[in-house]
Design a protein around this motif. Structure first.
Motif, PDB file in Angstrom:
ATOM      1  N   PRO B  20      62.015  22.711  71.363  1.00 49.75           N
ATOM      2  CA  PRO B  20      61.506  23.871  70.612  1.00 49.75           C
ATOM      3  C   PRO B  20      60.648  23.493  69.404  1.00 49.75           C
ATOM      4  N   LEU B  21      60.913  22.351  68.796  1.00 52.08           N
ATOM      5  CA  LEU B  21      60.052  21.929  67.682  1.00 52.08           C
ATOM      6  C   LEU B  21      58.662  21.552  68.208  1.00 52.08           C
ATOM      7  N   ARG B  22      58.629  20.890  69.345  1.00 55.05           N
ATOM      8  CA  ARG B  22      57.336  20.571  69.988  1.00 55.05           C
ATOM      9  C   ARG B  22      56.584  21.864  70.317  1.00 55.05           C
ATOM     10  N   GLU B  23      57.320  22.828  70.876  1.00 56.47           N
ATOM     11  CA  GLU B  23      56.687  24.108  71.245  1.00 56.47           C
ATOM     12  C   GLU B  23      56.121  24.831  70.031  1.00 56.47           C
ATOM     13  N   ARG B  24      56.724  24.599  68.871  1.00 59.09           N
ATOM     14  CA  ARG B  24      56.221  25.229  67.647  1.00 59.09           C
ATOM     15  C   ARG B  24      55.088  24.424  67.011  1.00 59.09           C
ATOM     16  N   GLY B  25      54.661  23.357  67.687  1.00 57.10           N
ATOM     17  CA  GLY B  25      53.477  22.634  67.234  1.00 57.10           C
ATOM     18  C   GLY B  25      53.749  21.441  66.342  1.00 57.10           C
ATOM     19  N   PHE B  26      55.011  21.086  66.175  1.00 54.36           N
ATOM     20  CA  PHE B  26      55.315  19.940  65.327  1.00 54.36           C
ATOM     21  C   PHE B  26      55.080  18.620  66.060  1.00 54.36           C
ATOM     22  N   GLU B  27      54.595  17.642  65.326  1.00 51.77           N
ATOM     23  CA  GLU B  27      54.699  16.249  65.769  1.00 51.77           C
ATOM     24  C   GLU B  27      56.151  15.845  65.480  1.00 51.77           C
ATOM     25  N   VAL B  28      56.874  15.429  66.515  1.00 53.97           N
ATOM     26  CA  VAL B  28      58.317  15.256  66.374  1.00 53.97           C
ATOM     27  C   VAL B  28      58.708  13.773  66.343  1.00 53.97           C
ATOM     28  N   HIS B  29      59.387  13.392  65.247  1.00 51.89           N
ATOM     29  CA  HIS B  29      59.985  12.061  65.125  1.00 51.89           C
ATOM     30  C   HIS B  29      61.494  12.236  65.118  1.00 51.89           C
ATOM     31  N   PRO B  67      57.145  12.258  56.956  1.00 51.58           N
ATOM     32  CA  PRO B  67      57.255  13.600  57.535  1.00 51.58           C
ATOM     33  C   PRO B  67      56.953  14.681  56.496  1.00 51.58           C
ATOM     34  N   THR B  68      56.410  15.799  56.972  1.00 51.59           N
ATOM     35  CA  THR B  68      56.237  16.977  56.105  1.00 51.59           C
ATOM     36  C   THR B  68      57.499  17.835  56.131  1.00 51.59           C
ATOM     37  N   HIS B  69      58.262  17.731  57.244  1.00 49.84           N
ATOM     38  CA  HIS B  69      59.480  18.517  57.415  1.00 49.84           C
ATOM     39  C   HIS B  69      60.636  17.580  57.779  1.00 49.84           C
ATOM     40  N   LEU B  70      61.808  17.925  57.298  1.00 57.04           N
ATOM     41  CA  LEU B  70      62.998  17.129  57.591  1.00 57.04           C
ATOM     42  C   LEU B  70      64.085  18.056  58.124  1.00 57.04           C
ATOM     43  N   LEU B  71      64.526  17.796  59.346  1.00 56.13           N
ATOM     44  CA  LEU B  71      65.672  18.522  59.908  1.00 56.13           C
ATOM     45  C   LEU B  71      66.822  17.528  59.987  1.00 56.13           C
ATOM     46  N   HIS B  72      67.757  17.672  59.061  1.00 53.96           N
ATOM     47  CA  HIS B  72      68.803  16.657  58.905  1.00 53.96           C
ATOM     48  C   HIS B  72      70.107  17.161  59.515  1.00 53.96           C
ATOM     49  N   LEU B  73      70.389  16.704  60.722  1.00 51.40           N
ATOM     50  CA  LEU B  73      71.592  17.131  61.449  1.00 51.40           C
ATOM     51  C   LEU B  73      72.657  16.039  61.497  1.00 51.40           C
ATOM     52  N   ALA B  74      72.291  14.804  61.215  1.00 51.01           N
ATOM     53  CA  ALA B  74      73.262  13.702  61.319  1.00 51.01           C
ATOM     54  C   ALA B  74      74.409  13.917  60.331  1.00 51.01           C
ATOM     55  N   ALA B 211      70.267  25.299  68.479  1.00 50.48           N
ATOM     56  CA  ALA B 211      69.146  24.369  68.291  1.00 50.48           C
ATOM     57  C   ALA B 211      67.838  25.133  68.082  1.00 50.48           C
ATOM     58  N   GLY B 212      67.653  26.210  68.861  1.00 48.92           N
ATOM     59  CA  GLY B 212      66.447  27.031  68.697  1.00 48.92           C
ATOM     60  C   GLY B 212      66.386  27.669  67.317  1.00 48.92           C
ATOM     61  N   ALA B 213      67.556  28.087  66.814  1.00 48.01           N
ATOM     62  CA  ALA B 213      67.607  28.682  65.480  1.00 48.01           C
ATOM     63  C   ALA B 213      67.222  27.651  64.420  1.00 48.01           C
ATOM     64  N   PHE B 214      67.691  26.423  64.586  1.00 46.24           N
ATOM     65  CA  PHE B 214      67.306  25.366  63.638  1.00 46.24           C
ATOM     66  C   PHE B 214      65.799  25.111  63.691  1.00 46.24           C
ATOM     67  N   ALA B 215      65.231  25.077  64.892  1.00 45.32           N
ATOM     68  CA  ALA B 215      63.787  24.865  65.010  1.00 45.32           C
ATOM     69  C   ALA B 215      63.023  25.998  64.334  1.00 45.32           C
ATOM     70  N   ALA B 216      63.509  27.238  64.524  1.00 46.89           N
ATOM     71  CA  ALA B 216      62.866  28.385  63.873  1.00 46.89           C
ATOM     72  C   ALA B 216      62.982  28.273  62.359  1.00 46.89           C
ATOM     73  N   LEU B 217      64.127  27.797  61.892  1.00 48.41           N
ATOM     74  CA  LEU B 217      64.347  27.678  60.449  1.00 48.41           C
ATOM     75  C   LEU B 217      63.431  26.605  59.852  1.00 48.41           C
ATOM     76  N   VAL B 218      63.185  25.539  60.613  1.00 47.11           N
ATOM     77  CA  VAL B 218      62.250  24.507  60.143  1.00 47.11           C
ATOM     78  C   VAL B 218      60.857  25.109  59.961  1.00 47.11           C
ATOM     79  N   ALA B 219      60.455  25.961  60.915  1.00 47.25           N
ATOM     80  CA  ALA B 219      59.100  26.532  60.893  1.00 47.25           C
ATOM     81  C   ALA B 219      58.967  27.691  59.910  1.00 47.25           C
TER      82      ALA B 219
END
Lengths: 301, 301
Positions: B20-29, B67-74, B211-219
Motif C-alpha cells: 500500500p505504501l508503493r501504491e501511494r507513490g512512496f519509494e519504499v525502504h 527518508p522523508t517519512h518514517l513508519l516505525h513498527l519495530a 497495515a493499510g491504515a498505517f500506510a494511509a496515516l503515513v500519507a
C-alpha cells in the motif's frame, strides 16, 4: 552495605550530594565524563570516568559497581539551550537504559532529577506532586516521559523510584549565564546590570540544600515525584536586590530596563510538604544568607 | 520524491504495509534484522538489514537512506511476554534515538505504532484519542512515553508525528500463540479447544486493514494519536464461533471452560472517527470474511 552510584557527580548539584550521602552511611561511587574532578571532592568517594551517552557505558558501569542505589543527575544542562535541545532525547534514551540495567542487576532504589517544568506553567501557582504533568518544553516532556518509563521499570524489577522535581536554585560555582551568578558577577565587575521588573514569584533554594534534599530522597523510601523547593515564594526582584546589597552596588541595578517575557508565569512555587513530611528534609540556608555567601564566593574569584 | 523507511518491515503488520505504501507513490525502504525475508515481498522495495537495538544502527541507516517519512513498527512483540518485558525500555531508547536522527536529518513525517493499552482500561468502553492516557502495563507506559518524546522531537525539528493506536487484530501468518491463530490451528488439528465465556467486547481488524491504515496515516498529515480499529465492537465469543464455523468444527469448542480473567475490561472499542474522517481510511475486510480467509490460510499450511 548500601552503595550509591551518583551520575553527574561533578555537576553543580551532583558534587554537593557526595558528602551528605557519605554522612548517611552510603558507600559512594561517583561517575563523571572526566572522572574525578580537579576541584576538591570529599574523601572516601570512588570515581569512575564514563560518558553515559556511549552505547552501554552506563550498563557496563552498573554491572561492575553493583550499586544498591542510583542517584541519576546527569543530563544535558547547557543554560538557555537545554529547554529545547534535541540532546534531551539522548538523555531519555541513556536514562531508560541505565535504569533498566540497574533494575536487571538487582538495584533497590532509583532517584532521578525531575523538574518543575513538568508542571502546567499556564496554571502556575503552588505546584503539587499530585497535579497532572503538562510540560510545555521539550526538557519538561523528556523528564516527565523518562520518569514514567523508570517507574514502570521499577515495578518490573522490584525497585522503588522517586524523582526530585527541582525548582529554582543558586549557589557558589553556578554557571555564570544563570540569574544570580550573572547579576553578581556584573555588579562585582562594576557593570550596570539591566533586569526586568522581576515581579514573577519563584521558589529559590540554595544548591547545597537541593543536593541535601536529593541525598535525603535517596535514603528515604518515598516513591514518585517529590518537589525539591523551599515552599516559599519570592519575587525575582527581591533576589536581585539581595544580590545587589551583598555586592554593595544597588546603584548599578537597572530594574525594569528589560521587558518581562510574555509567557512568564506569575507564580511558580513548590508545595514542599512531601519533602518536609515524607522525606523528612528541610533546607538549612535562608535566602539572605545564601545569596550573601554566593556573592562572597564570586568576590573571591 | 517521498521516501519512506519502514522498520519492523518483515513483521506481521509491517510486511503488509509495503504494497500500500508503493501504491501511494512512496519509494519504499524496508528494514528488518535479517534484511529481505525469505517469504514473498512486493517488488520495488529496497531492503536493509539492521538491528535497531544496536548502538546508532538506526541513526546510521537514516543518514544513509535519507527518508522523508518514517513508519516505525519495530518493537518487542513476544506474545504474552511483551506486556511487562524490560525489553520495552530498550525500544523506548532505540525509538527516541531513531526519531531524533530522523528529525536531525530533515525528515518530514513520523508514524509510530501505539496501542489501545495506552488508554485507561478500568474505564474501558469506546476509547477516544482525546482521553488522557492511563496505561496499566509497562508496554502501554513505554508506548505512551515514546510518543510524548517523539512529538517533542517533531516540534523541535519541524516534523509531523502521528501514532497509530492498534486495537485487536488477526490474519494469516499471525503468531500461533495468539487468539484467532491458536483456536484455528487447534480446531483444524481436530483438538478440543477450551475458551472463556468470551463475553468481553473487543475491536478486531484484519491485519491487512491495520497495515493499510498505517500506510494511509503515513500519507496523511494528521498529528497525534489515531486509533487503528474498526469502530465496531464484537464479543470475543463471536470471533471464536466464526473461527469454529470456518474450520467446520464447532463441536470441538468448549466455550466457558476457562475462567474469565478478573481484570478483563468489559468493552474496548476504538472510536474510529479520526481514522475515517481525518485520515480518510476505512477497512475493507469484514470480520466474517477475514476470519474465513485466515482459517483457510491455516488449513493450507
Amino acid at each position: 552495605v548500601s552503595r550509591v552510584l551518583v551520575t553527574g557527580a561533578s555537576g553543580f548539584i551532583g558534587a554537593r550530594t557526595l558528602a551528605p550521602l557519605r554522612e548517611r552511611g552510603f558507600e559512594v561511587h561517583a561517575v563523571a565524563r572526566a572522572g574525578r574532578p580537579q576541584a576538591s571532592a570529599p574523601d572516601g568517594v570512588t570515581w569512575h570516568a564514563a560518558d553515559l551517552l556511549d552505547d552501554d557505558a552506563g550498563g557496563a558501569l552498573i554491572r561492575r559497581v553493583r550499586p544498591t542505589h542510583l542517584l541519576h543527575l546527569a543530563w544535558y544542562a547547557e543554560p538557555g539551550a537545554f529547554w529545547s535541545a534535541p540532546e534531551n532525547a539522548d538523555w531519555v534514551a541513556a536514562t531508560v537504559r541505565l535504569v533498566g540495567a540497574f533494575g536487571a542487576a538487582g538495584g533497590l532504589r532509583v532517584v532521578l532529577a525531575g523538574t518543575c517544568a513538568e508542571y502546567d506553567w499556564n496554571a502556575g501557582g503552588v505546584l503539587t506532586e499530585s497535579s497532572p504533568p503538562a510540560p510545555a518544553t521539550f526538557y519538561g516532556i523528556a523528564k516527565d516521559a523518562t520518569r514514567r518509563v523508570a517507574e514502570g521499570l521499577g515495578s518490573l524489577h522490584g525497585a522503588t523510584v522517586a524523582a526530585g522535581r527541582v525548582f529554582f536554585l543558586y549557589g557558589p560555582g553556578e554557571d555564570p549565564r544563570r540569574l544570580v551568578a550573572s547579576v553578581a558577577r556584573g555588579l562585582l565587575n562594576g557593570e550596570r546590570v539591566a533586569t526586568s521588573e522581576g515581579r514573577q514569584v519563584r521558589d529559590f533554594m540554595h544548591v547545597q540544600d537541593v543536593a541535601g534534599a536529593f541525598a535525603a530522597l535517596v535514603a528515604a523510601d518515598t516513591e514518585g515525584p517529590v518537589n525539591i523547593g523551599s515552599g516559599d515564594g519570592v519575587e525575582v526582584r527581591r533576589v536581585v536586590d539581595l544580590v545587589a546589597q551583598a555586592a554593595g552596588r544597588p546603584d548599578l541595578l537597572d530594574v525594569g530596563a528589560l521587558e518581562m517575557r510574555a509567557d512568564e508565569p506569575a507564580v511558580l512555587v513548590a508545595d514542599a510538604r512531601r519533602l518536609h513530611d515524607e522525606v523528612g528534609f528541610r533546607p538549612e540556608t535562608g535566602l539572605e544568607d545564601g545569596i550573601a555567601e554566593t556573592v562572597d564566593w564570586w568576590r573571591s574569584r
